[in-house]
Scaffold this motif. Structure first.
Motif, PDB file in Angstrom:
ATOM      1  N   ILE A 184       0.848  -1.191   0.000  1.00 46.08           N
ATOM      2  CA  ILE A 184       0.000   0.000   0.000  1.00 46.08           C
ATOM      3  C   ILE A 184       0.884   1.243   0.000  1.00 46.08           C
ATOM      4  O   ILE A 184       2.040   1.186   0.407  1.00 46.08           O
ATOM      5  CB  ILE A 184      -0.951   0.054   1.216  1.00 46.08           C
ATOM      6  CG1 ILE A 184      -0.152   0.124   2.529  1.00 46.08           C
ATOM      7  CG2 ILE A 184      -1.906  -1.126   1.232  1.00 46.08           C
ATOM      8  CD1 ILE A 184      -0.951   0.629   3.697  1.00 46.08           C
ATOM      9  N   ASP A 185       0.332   2.346  -0.479  1.00 48.08           N
ATOM     10  CA  ASP A 185       1.059   3.604  -0.372  1.00 48.08           C
ATOM     11  C   ASP A 185       0.275   4.543   0.531  1.00 48.08           C
ATOM     12  O   ASP A 185      -0.950   4.494   0.589  1.00 48.08           O
ATOM     13  CB  ASP A 185       1.294   4.222  -1.748  1.00 48.08           C
ATOM     14  CG  ASP A 185       0.027   4.675  -2.430  1.00 48.08           C
ATOM     15  OD1 ASP A 185      -0.195   5.894  -2.516  1.00 48.08           O
ATOM     16  OD2 ASP A 185      -0.743   3.817  -2.889  1.00 48.08           O
ATOM     17  N   ILE A 186       1.035   5.365   1.242  1.00 45.29           N
ATOM     18  CA  ILE A 186       0.420   6.324   2.152  1.00 45.29           C
ATOM     19  C   ILE A 186       1.133   7.668   2.038  1.00 45.29           C
ATOM     20  O   ILE A 186       2.283   7.742   1.609  1.00 45.29           O
ATOM     21  CB  ILE A 186       0.428   5.828   3.613  1.00 45.29           C
ATOM     22  CG1 ILE A 186       1.846   5.548   4.103  1.00 45.29           C
ATOM     23  CG2 ILE A 186      -0.453   4.604   3.780  1.00 45.29           C
ATOM     24  CD1 ILE A 186       1.937   5.159   5.570  1.00 45.29           C
ATOM     25  N   SER A 187       0.417   8.699   2.451  1.00 42.93           N
ATOM     26  CA  SER A 187       0.959  10.057   2.445  1.00 42.93           C
ATOM     27  C   SER A 187       0.408  10.776   3.674  1.00 42.93           C
ATOM     28  O   SER A 187      -0.130  10.144   4.590  1.00 42.93           O
ATOM     29  CB  SER A 187       0.558  10.775   1.152  1.00 42.93           C
ATOM     30  OG  SER A 187      -0.843  10.976   1.130  1.00 42.93           O
ATOM     31  N   SER A 188       0.482  12.084   3.673  1.00 38.01           N
ATOM     32  CA  SER A 188      -0.035  12.840   4.822  1.00 38.01           C
ATOM     33  C   SER A 188      -1.551  12.679   4.958  1.00 38.01           C
ATOM     34  O   SER A 188      -2.095  12.889   6.034  1.00 38.01           O
ATOM     35  CB  SER A 188       0.336  14.318   4.706  1.00 38.01           C
ATOM     36  OG  SER A 188      -0.226  14.883   3.540  1.00 38.01           O
ATOM     37  N   TYR A 189      -2.230  12.290   3.874  1.00 37.30           N
ATOM     38  CA  TYR A 189      -3.673  12.072   3.946  1.00 37.30           C
ATOM     39  C   TYR A 189      -4.024  10.943   4.910  1.00 37.30           C
ATOM     40  O   TYR A 189      -5.142  10.880   5.414  1.00 37.30           O
ATOM     41  CB  TYR A 189      -4.252  11.758   2.562  1.00 37.30           C
ATOM     42  CG  TYR A 189      -4.194  12.927   1.621  1.00 37.30           C
ATOM     43  CD1 TYR A 189      -5.004  14.056   1.811  1.00 37.30           C
ATOM     44  CD2 TYR A 189      -3.319  12.932   0.553  1.00 37.30           C
ATOM     45  CE1 TYR A 189      -4.941  15.137   0.958  1.00 37.30           C
ATOM     46  CE2 TYR A 189      -3.250  14.019  -0.314  1.00 37.30           C
ATOM     47  CZ  TYR A 189      -4.056  15.109  -0.101  1.00 37.30           C
ATOM     48  OH  TYR A 189      -3.988  16.183  -0.941  1.00 37.30           O
ATOM     49  N   GLN A 190      -3.081  10.057   5.170  1.00 37.23           N
ATOM     50  CA  GLN A 190      -3.303   8.956   6.111  1.00 37.23           C
ATOM     51  C   GLN A 190      -2.548   9.187   7.420  1.00 37.23           C
ATOM     52  O   GLN A 190      -2.165   8.248   8.100  1.00 37.23           O
ATOM     53  CB  GLN A 190      -2.867   7.617   5.482  1.00 37.23           C
ATOM     54  CG  GLN A 190      -3.740   7.155   4.339  1.00 37.23           C
ATOM     55  CD  GLN A 190      -3.408   7.828   3.017  1.00 37.23           C
ATOM     56  OE1 GLN A 190      -2.295   8.260   2.767  1.00 37.23           O
ATOM     57  NE2 GLN A 190      -4.410   7.942   2.150  1.00 37.23           N
ATOM     58  N   SER A 191      -2.362  10.437   7.796  1.00 39.53           N
ATOM     59  CA  SER A 191      -1.589  10.751   9.000  1.00 39.53           C
ATOM     60  C   SER A 191      -2.255  10.275  10.286  1.00 39.53           C
ATOM     61  O   SER A 191      -1.604  10.177  11.316  1.00 39.53           O
ATOM     62  CB  SER A 191      -1.312  12.254   9.081  1.00 39.53           C
ATOM     63  OG  SER A 191      -2.530  12.974   9.184  1.00 39.53           O
ATOM     64  N   GLY A 192      -3.523   9.949  10.228  1.00 41.84           N
ATOM     65  CA  GLY A 192      -4.226   9.488  11.423  1.00 41.84           C
ATOM     66  C   GLY A 192      -4.052   8.004  11.724  1.00 41.84           C
ATOM     67  O   GLY A 192      -4.545   7.519  12.746  1.00 41.84           O
ATOM     68  N   LEU A 193      -3.347   7.281  10.861  1.00 44.36           N
ATOM     69  CA  LEU A 193      -3.144   5.857  11.123  1.00 44.36           C
ATOM     70  C   LEU A 193      -2.330   5.658  12.394  1.00 44.36           C
ATOM     71  O   LEU A 193      -1.357   6.371  12.642  1.00 44.36           O
ATOM     72  CB  LEU A 193      -2.420   5.194   9.943  1.00 44.36           C
ATOM     73  CG  LEU A 193      -3.211   5.089   8.643  1.00 44.36           C
ATOM     74  CD1 LEU A 193      -2.322   4.567   7.509  1.00 44.36           C
ATOM     75  CD2 LEU A 193      -4.428   4.200   8.811  1.00 44.36           C
ATOM     76  N   THR A 194      -2.728   4.674  13.175  1.00 53.43           N
ATOM     77  CA  THR A 194      -2.064   4.379  14.443  1.00 53.43           C
ATOM     78  C   THR A 194      -1.213   3.120  14.317  1.00 53.43           C
ATOM     79  O   THR A 194      -1.290   2.405  13.318  1.00 53.43           O
ATOM     80  CB  THR A 194      -3.115   4.142  15.537  1.00 53.43           C
ATOM     81  OG1 THR A 194      -3.845   2.947  15.203  1.00 53.43           O
ATOM     82  CG2 THR A 194      -4.074   5.323  15.677  1.00 53.43           C
ATOM     83  N   GLN A 195      -0.456   2.846  15.368  1.00 56.19           N
ATOM     84  CA  GLN A 195       0.323   1.605  15.384  1.00 56.19           C
ATOM     85  C   GLN A 195      -0.606   0.402  15.240  1.00 56.19           C
ATOM     86  O   GLN A 195      -0.296  -0.546  14.524  1.00 56.19           O
ATOM     87  CB  GLN A 195       1.140   1.490  16.682  1.00 56.19           C
ATOM     88  CG  GLN A 195       2.019   0.249  16.718  1.00 56.19           C
ATOM     89  CD  GLN A 195       3.097   0.289  15.654  1.00 56.19           C
ATOM     90  OE1 GLN A 195       3.960   1.156  15.677  1.00 56.19           O
ATOM     91  NE2 GLN A 195       3.073  -0.652  14.720  1.00 56.19           N
ATOM     92  N   ALA A 196      -1.766   0.468  15.882  1.00 55.67           N
ATOM     93  CA  ALA A 196      -2.737  -0.631  15.765  1.00 55.67           C
ATOM     94  C   ALA A 196      -3.194  -0.834  14.321  1.00 55.67           C
ATOM     95  O   ALA A 196      -3.373  -1.965  13.869  1.00 55.67           O
ATOM     96  CB  ALA A 196      -3.941  -0.373  16.667  1.00 55.67           C
TER      97      ALA A 196
END
Length: 154
Positions: free
Chosen positions: A2-14
Motif C-alpha cells: 500500500i502507499d500512504i501520504s499525509s492524507y493517512q496521517s491518522g493511522l495508528t500503530q494498531a
C-alpha cells in the motif's frame, strides 16, 4: 503493498499491525514533493510500519521538467531520506503523474533524477505512473517493468 501520504496521517500503530495481519507486506511512504514539501507524518508512518514488521519503500511526487529541477528534487528527496535514517537499500520511487513533468525530455529528466539519487547513496530506484500519463511507456522503460508501479484503481 500500500502507499500512504499525509492524507493517512491518522493511522495508528494498531492500524499498521492490523494491515500486517491482513497480509500487507510493504508500505510505500510519500516523503517529498518538489523541493520544499516534506510529508509531516512520514517519520511516524515509517516507525509504525517498521514496528509492525512491514518493509518500507518511499516515493517523491515529481514536479521537475528540466534537468536542473530533476537534480534539485533528487537532492531534496535524498536529504529528507537521510534525515529519517533510511538505509541505502531502500527502494526510492519517482512518482511521475503531474502534468508539468510530461515533456518530451521526461526520460532524460528522470535519468538525471535517478543519477543524482545514486550520487547521494540511494541507487535502488522505481517509477510510479499511470496509463493516463502521456509518457507512461517511456517512463516504464527507463528501469523496466519489474521496477514500475502502475496505478490501478478498482
Amino acid at each position: 503493498m500500500i502507499d500512504i501520504s499525509s492524507y493517512q496521517s491518522g493511522l495508528t500503530q494498531a492500524n499498521f499491525n492490523k494491515m500486517k495481519a491482513l497480509g500487507v507486506q510493504t508500505v510505500i511512504v510519500k516523503l517529498t514533493e518538489g523541493t520544499t514539501y516534506t510529508n509531516p507524518a512520514a517519520a511516524q508512518q515509517i516507525r509504525f510500519a517498521k514496528n509492525a514488521g512491514l518493509s518500507i519503500r518511499v516515493y517523491h511526487y515529481a514536479r521537475f521538467n528540466t534537468p536542473a529541477l530533476a537534480a534539485a528534487e533528487a537532492r531534496y528527496f535524498a536529504k529528507v531520506a537521510k534525515s529519517l535514517g533510511l538505509s541505502s537499500n531502500t527502494m526510492f520511487y519517482a512518482d511521475m503523474e503531474e502534468g508539468v513533468t510530461a515533456t518530451s525530455d521526461v526520460v532524460s529528466n528522470l535519468r538525471t533524477f535517478f543519477n543524482t539519487l545514486s550520487s547521494a547513496g540511494f541507487s535502488n530506484h522505481g517509477t510510479y505512473t499511470g496509463h493516463g500519463y502521456r509518457y507512461c511507456d517511456q517512463i516504464v522503460n527507463v528501469l523496466g517493468k519489474s521496477r514500475a508501479w502502475i496505478a490501478q484503481y478498482p
